[in-house]
Each structure stands twice: as structure tokens, then as C-alpha cells.
Design a protein around this motif. Structure first.
Motif, mmCIF file in Angstrom:
data_model
loop_
_atom_site.group_PDB
_atom_site.id
_atom_site.type_symbol
_atom_site.label_atom_id
_atom_site.label_comp_id
_atom_site.label_asym_id
_atom_site.label_seq_id
_atom_site.Cartn_x
_atom_site.Cartn_y
_atom_site.Cartn_z
ATOM 1 N N TYR A 23 0.807 -1.212 0.000
ATOM 2 C CA TYR A 23 0.000 0.000 0.000
ATOM 3 C C TYR A 23 0.844 1.268 0.000
ATOM 4 N N ASP A 24 2.155 1.129 -0.070
ATOM 5 C CA ASP A 24 3.007 2.295 -0.229
ATOM 6 C C ASP A 24 4.047 1.974 -1.295
ATOM 7 N N TYR A 25 4.523 3.000 -1.924
ATOM 8 C CA TYR A 25 5.407 2.932 -3.080
ATOM 9 C C TYR A 25 6.436 1.811 -2.971
ATOM 10 N N ASN A 26 6.447 0.924 -3.999
ATOM 11 C CA ASN A 26 7.328 -0.239 -3.966
ATOM 12 C C ASN A 26 7.801 -0.610 -5.378
ATOM 13 N N THR A 52 -4.409 5.474 -8.231
ATOM 14 C CA THR A 52 -4.713 6.273 -7.037
ATOM 15 C C THR A 52 -3.421 6.586 -6.298
ATOM 16 N N SER A 53 -3.303 7.826 -5.863
ATOM 17 C CA SER A 53 -2.215 8.239 -4.972
ATOM 18 C C SER A 53 -2.817 9.227 -3.974
ATOM 19 N N LEU A 54 -1.982 9.764 -3.116
ATOM 20 C CA LEU A 54 -2.460 10.723 -2.112
ATOM 21 C C LEU A 54 -1.787 12.069 -2.299
ATOM 22 N N VAL A 71 8.584 1.787 -26.404
ATOM 23 C CA VAL A 71 9.206 0.981 -27.453
ATOM 24 C C VAL A 71 10.288 0.166 -26.755
ATOM 25 N N PRO A 72 10.091 -1.144 -26.644
ATOM 26 C CA PRO A 72 11.047 -1.946 -25.881
ATOM 27 C C PRO A 72 12.390 -2.094 -26.576
ATOM 28 N N GLY A 73 13.399 -2.278 -25.739
ATOM 29 C CA GLY A 73 14.712 -2.674 -26.211
ATOM 30 C C GLY A 73 14.834 -4.169 -25.949
ATOM 31 N N VAL A 74 15.749 -4.531 -25.060
ATOM 32 C CA VAL A 74 15.973 -5.937 -24.722
ATOM 33 C C VAL A 74 14.886 -6.468 -23.789
ATOM 34 N N PHE A 75 14.385 -5.603 -22.895
ATOM 35 C CA PHE A 75 13.447 -6.062 -21.873
ATOM 36 C C PHE A 75 12.095 -5.370 -21.971
ATOM 37 N N MET A 76 11.091 -6.061 -21.416
ATOM 38 C CA MET A 76 9.727 -5.552 -21.344
ATOM 39 C C MET A 76 9.234 -5.699 -19.904
ATOM 40 N N VAL A 77 8.269 -4.867 -19.514
ATOM 41 C CA VAL A 77 7.712 -4.967 -18.167
ATOM 42 C C VAL A 77 6.596 -6.013 -18.180
ATOM 43 N N GLU A 78 6.558 -6.828 -17.145
ATOM 44 C CA GLU A 78 5.503 -7.825 -16.994
ATOM 45 C C GLU A 78 4.263 -7.116 -16.450
ATOM 46 N N SER A 79 3.102 -7.339 -17.047
ATOM 47 C CA SER A 79 1.916 -6.530 -16.764
ATOM 48 C C SER A 79 1.360 -6.702 -15.352
ATOM 49 N N LYS A 80 1.399 -7.889 -14.786
ATOM 50 C CA LYS A 80 0.887 -8.042 -13.418
ATOM 51 C C LYS A 80 1.783 -7.295 -12.441
ATOM 52 N N TYR A 85 2.746 -2.635 -8.963
ATOM 53 C CA TYR A 85 3.567 -1.435 -8.773
ATOM 54 C C TYR A 85 2.690 -0.183 -8.734
ATOM 55 N N LEU A 86 1.798 -0.047 -9.700
ATOM 56 C CA LEU A 86 0.919 1.126 -9.709
ATOM 57 C C LEU A 86 0.014 1.135 -8.483
ATOM 58 N N PHE A 87 -0.438 -0.028 -8.043
ATOM 59 C CA PHE A 87 -1.235 -0.128 -6.824
ATOM 60 C C PHE A 87 -0.450 0.384 -5.619
ATOM 61 N N SER A 88 0.869 0.222 -5.638
ATOM 62 C CA SER A 88 1.692 0.612 -4.493
ATOM 63 C C SER A 88 1.719 2.123 -4.268
#
Length: 164
Positions: A23-26, A52-54, A71-80, A85-88
Motif C-alpha cells: 500500500y506504499d510505493y514499492n 490512485t495516490s495521495l 518501445v522496448p529494447g531488450v526487456f519488457m515490463v511484466e503486466s501483473k 507497482y501502480l497499486f503501491s
């Protein structure tokens, strides 16, 4: 470990039913995997309508739709992991502009993309909505110039605000 699990090294959250929500930035929750099409330049776009943030001053909640394109290079972010992360940010106190830049910088650190842009469209508080936009193009690529152009031309034709 199955062949499918070996195929996607570094991804542990997808399909995991025992994930805990922070529940806090992670930023440590972010995971990446290898881009299987590194020879192609292409956009990956995420629409996140429940951010949501405060407010760091009042502690009041701020709500936004975030559009994240890269535009990805070598790596991509996993969606879950991105979702977690955004929830944090849920109990994290930061101004809108700060949140968007933090998100962009964390994703640059994770993936080293060729190009990325993050646009937050926040719902109004006090009669004003704030829509910060930030972007980045990697040095040594054509995407550096693209980033400059997109920033200079950003929102020349703003949307009609009647849906917030």
C-alpha cells in the motif's frame, strides 16, 4: 520448473495466487522479461484507469487514468507486476507530476527502453484537473529525437474535458 516457466525467466508474479499488495510505493515489485522481437521497433501501450495516490499536503486521494507507452529494447515490463507497482502508489503522498516522473524513471531503470511516455489524466479536485506528461528517448537512437518532437508537439489539440 516447467519449460513454460523456463521460457519466461524473471517472472514470478503472473499466475501466483499468493501475491501480497503493498500500500506504499514499492518499485521492487516490478518484473521484466526478454523482448522476443528486439529486431522490431513497436509500441506497447498500457491503459491504467484506476490509478490512485495521495496528495502529500492534504492526504486526500487523487484518481487518474494513466497511459503508458513504450518501445522496448531488450526487456519488457511484466503486466501483473506493473499493476502491483501502480497499486503501491495508493497510500503514497506525491504530487501528480512527481508520480508520473517516478513511474517513468522506474520503468527506464527496469527495462532500458528505446522510448517511453507516461501521461496521467487526473480527475479534478477544487475545480482543476492536472494532466502531466513526460517522456524519454534513449541516447544514440532515433527515439531521442522522437521524444523531443513528441514533447514539443504534445497536446496541441487538447481533448474536450467533459467526461471527468
Amino acid at each position: 520448473m516447467s519449460n513454460k516457466e523456463k521460457e519466461i525467466e524473471g517472472v514470478s508474479l503472473l499466475g501466483n495466487q499468493q501475491v501480497s499488495y503493498h500500500y506504499d510505493y514499492n518499485p521492487e515489485v516490478l518484473e521484466r522479461f526478454e523482448n522476443k522481437h528486439q529486431e522490431n521497433d513497436y509500441f506497447v501501450k498500457f491503459n491504467c484507469p484506476e490509478f490512485t495516490s495521495l496528495c502529500p499536503i492534504t492526504g486526500q486521494p487523487d484518481f487518474a487514468t494513466i497511459t503508458l507507452s513504450y518501445v522496448p529494447g531488450v526487456f519488457m515490463v511484466e503486466s501483473k507486476s506493473l499493476k502491483l507497482y501502480l497499486f503501491s502508489f495508493r497510500d503514497h503522498g506525491a504530487f501528480h507530476e512527481d508520480c508520473m516522473n517516478i513511474i517513468m524513471k522506474d520503468l527506464i531503470k527496469l527495462m532500458d527502453p528505446k522510448y517511453i511516455e507516461v501521461w496521467g489524466k487526473f480527475t479534478p479536485r477544487g475545480g482543476i484537473s492536472i494532466d502531466p506528461y513526460c517522456n524519454y528517448g534513449k541516447d544514440g537512437t532515433d527515439w531521442l529525437e522522437t521524444a523531443k518532437q513528441r514533447l514539443h508537439m504534445h497536446d496541441l489539440y487538447p481533448e474536450k474535458i467533459d467526461n471527468r
